[in-house]
Design an enzyme around this catalytic site. Structure first.
Site, PDB file in Angstrom:
ATOM      1  CG  LEU A 172      -1.882  -1.207   1.257  1.00  0.00           C
ATOM      2  CD1 LEU A 172      -2.685  -1.217   2.535  1.00  0.00           C
ATOM      3  CD2 LEU A 172      -2.811  -1.204   0.055  1.00  0.00           C
ATOM      4  CG  ASP A 208       8.671   9.279   6.385  1.00  0.00           C
ATOM      5  OD1 ASP A 208       7.437   9.330   6.567  1.00  0.00           O
ATOM      6  OD2 ASP A 208       9.181   9.135   5.268  1.00  0.00           O
ATOM      7  CB  CYS A 212       6.576   2.247   0.846  1.00  0.00           C
ATOM      8  SG  CYS A 212       7.045   2.491   2.555  1.00  0.00           S
ATOM      9  CG  LEU A 224      -5.791   3.223   1.595  1.00  0.00           C
ATOM     10  CD1 LEU A 224      -5.606   3.789   3.001  1.00  0.00           C
ATOM     11  CD2 LEU A 224      -6.603   1.933   1.664  1.00  0.00           C
ATOM     12  CE  LYS A 261      -5.625  13.623  -2.009  1.00  0.00           C
ATOM     13  NZ  LYS A 261      -5.513  14.509  -3.067  1.00  0.00           N
TER      14      LYS A 261
HETATM   15  N1  SAH Z   1       7.183   8.467   3.407  1.00  0.00           N
HETATM   16  C1  SAH Z   1       6.553   7.165   3.365  1.00  0.00           C
HETATM   17  C2  SAH Z   1       5.153   7.213   3.962  1.00  0.00           C
HETATM   18  C3  SAH Z   1       5.010   6.471   5.231  1.00  0.00           C
HETATM   19  S1  SAH Z   1       3.327   6.469   5.776  1.00  0.00           S
HETATM   20  C4  SAH Z   1       6.440   6.754   1.903  1.00  0.00           C
HETATM   21  O1  SAH Z   1       6.380   7.630   1.043  1.00  0.00           O
HETATM   22  O2  SAH Z   1       6.383   5.556   1.641  1.00  0.00           O
HETATM   23  C5  SAH Z   1       3.227   4.787   6.342  1.00  0.00           C
HETATM   24  C6  SAH Z   1       2.598   3.795   5.398  1.00  0.00           C
HETATM   25  O3  SAH Z   1       1.191   3.948   5.337  1.00  0.00           O
HETATM   26  C7  SAH Z   1       3.040   3.853   3.964  1.00  0.00           C
HETATM   27  O4  SAH Z   1       4.245   3.187   3.770  1.00  0.00           O
HETATM   28  C8  SAH Z   1       1.910   3.112   3.258  1.00  0.00           C
HETATM   29  O5  SAH Z   1       2.089   1.716   3.332  1.00  0.00           O
HETATM   30  C9  SAH Z   1       0.715   3.509   4.080  1.00  0.00           C
HETATM   31  N2  SAH Z   1      -0.049   4.613   3.474  1.00  0.00           N
HETATM   32  C10 SAH Z   1      -0.080   5.908   3.877  1.00  0.00           C
HETATM   33  N3  SAH Z   1      -0.922   6.626   3.110  1.00  0.00           N
HETATM   34  C11 SAH Z   1      -1.448   5.769   2.202  1.00  0.00           C
HETATM   35  C12 SAH Z   1      -2.389   5.913   1.139  1.00  0.00           C
HETATM   36  N4  SAH Z   1      -2.957   7.076   0.858  1.00  0.00           N
HETATM   37  N5  SAH Z   1      -2.692   4.808   0.406  1.00  0.00           N
HETATM   38  C13 SAH Z   1      -2.117   3.614   0.687  1.00  0.00           C
HETATM   39  N6  SAH Z   1      -1.233   3.427   1.690  1.00  0.00           N
HETATM   40  C14 SAH Z   1      -0.895   4.483   2.431  1.00  0.00           C
END
Ligand code: SAH
Length: 302
Positions: A191, A215, A223, A237, A249
């Site tokens: 995700l 972070d 990710c 999502l 977001k």
């Molecule tokens: N700076 C990181 C964000 C970490 S937020 C990045 O850019 O990957 C923590 C986790 O929540 C993310 O790694 C993701 O798996 C999930 N997440 C946060 N917002 C999301 C979204 N809008 N849709 C899907 N997954 C989300």
């Protein structure tokens, strides 16, 4: 008395002067000669002093509110032991207290990828521990909790979470290995807020991975890039449902987990998103979902 989100009685912050705000010339915090660290210390001291004087009054208020709620419930013919979250016959309370061996788990699997230890300072790690604890509490309240895996345990995270009271009894699977070594790649869906795919349904044969990272989006897209490198499917999502949600977001780990757990028992994304995301982030949500006009919305299971 009503309180603000950070626990202060509404109306005034203890950091404020009798009449003013933090920026007031009267406020000790506005003094230019104080360094950032000193201001922080002072703010903390003011907060502590505030609670020392106000805590007994707050406690008394809470006790009185609870008694009033119980009386109102009784007057309305309701049973407080069923209605109150801490009532001994409350459904969520009973689910929380179920012995682990009596839990029937859902087929839906969720991984929290904890391999980002090195990118977080102690404060962020503490915050992540709190978020993961919240995921666990949310999961325990479900009739059929999701299968929750913590993978790639970083040392610092592990130290903190294993020191929590009762952690060894949690109905959760912990692995030092990466999710890549535990599940077939074709089952994995990482995700990521930046994915071009929109998650529509939760599938029993998929494993949904949430990045265990706090972070403040310093490592934007980390990710997503990892998932691409490892040839794993990604999905975001459907936040478009909350059309007014313009600013951030990127959700927190516990918000994402709550949305997944709600979607395991409901069908309406909008309702589930609204339950998990603070209202201030989507003031006037109107759009319904799914929106057939939007070509970018892709079924993640195709
Ligand atoms: N700076 C990181 C964000 C970490 S937020 C990045 O850019 O990957 C923590 C986790 O929540 C993310 O790694 C993701 O798996 C999930 N997440 C946060 N917002 C999301 C979204 N809008 N849709 C899907 N997954 C989300």
């Amino acid at each position: 008395m009503s309180s603000t989100q950070d626990g202060y009685p509404s109306g005034r912050n203890p950091d404020e002067g009798e009449e003013g705000t933090l920026c007031d010339r009267e406020s000790p915090l506005s003094a230019k000669r104080l360094s950032k660290a000193e201001k922080k210390q002072l703010r903390q001291a003011l907060r502590e002093a505030h609670w020392k004087t106000h805590a007994p009054k707050e406690r008394e208020n809470r006790r009185r509110n609870r008694s009033a709620r119980i009386s109102a419930m009784k007057a309305a013919g309701k049973d407080p032991s069923v209605e109150l979250p801490t009532g001994k016959k409350n459904i969520f309370y009973l689910r929380k207290k179920r012995p682990v061996d009596q839990i029937v788990f859902s087929n839906i699997r969720v991984v929290i990828d904890l391999s980002f230890d090195h990118l977080m300072n102690d404060r962020a790690i503490n915050s992540l521990v709190t978020q993961v604890s919240q995921c666990y509490a949310t999961n325990r309240k479900l009739e059929c909790p999701l299968q929750l895996h913590l993978t790639g345990f970083g040392q610092r995270f592990q130290q903190k979470i294993t020191s929590l009271d009762g952690f060894e009894k949690w109905a959760i699977k912990t692995h030092s290995e990466s999710y890549l070594d535990l599940f077939p790649r074709s089952d994995l869906v990482y995700l990521c807020d930046g994915s071009e795919n929109v998650l529509r349904t939760l599938e029993a044969d998929k494993v949904y991975v949430i990045g265990g990272l706090v972070d403040h989006n310093q490592h934007k897209g980390i990710c997503y890039n990892l998932a691409l490198e490892n040839h794993i499917e990604t999905a975001r999502l459907p936040l478009e449902v909350l059309s007014e949600m313009k600013a951030c977001k990127v959700l927190t780990v516990n918000q994402v987990f709550q949305i997944l757990s709600d979607m395991s028992v409901k069908t309406d994304w909008k309702e589930c998103l609204q339950l998990a995301i603070p209202k201030r982030k989507y003031p006037n949500s109107v759009q319904s979902y799914p929106n057939p006009e939007k070509k970018s919305e892709v079924h993640v299971d195709t």
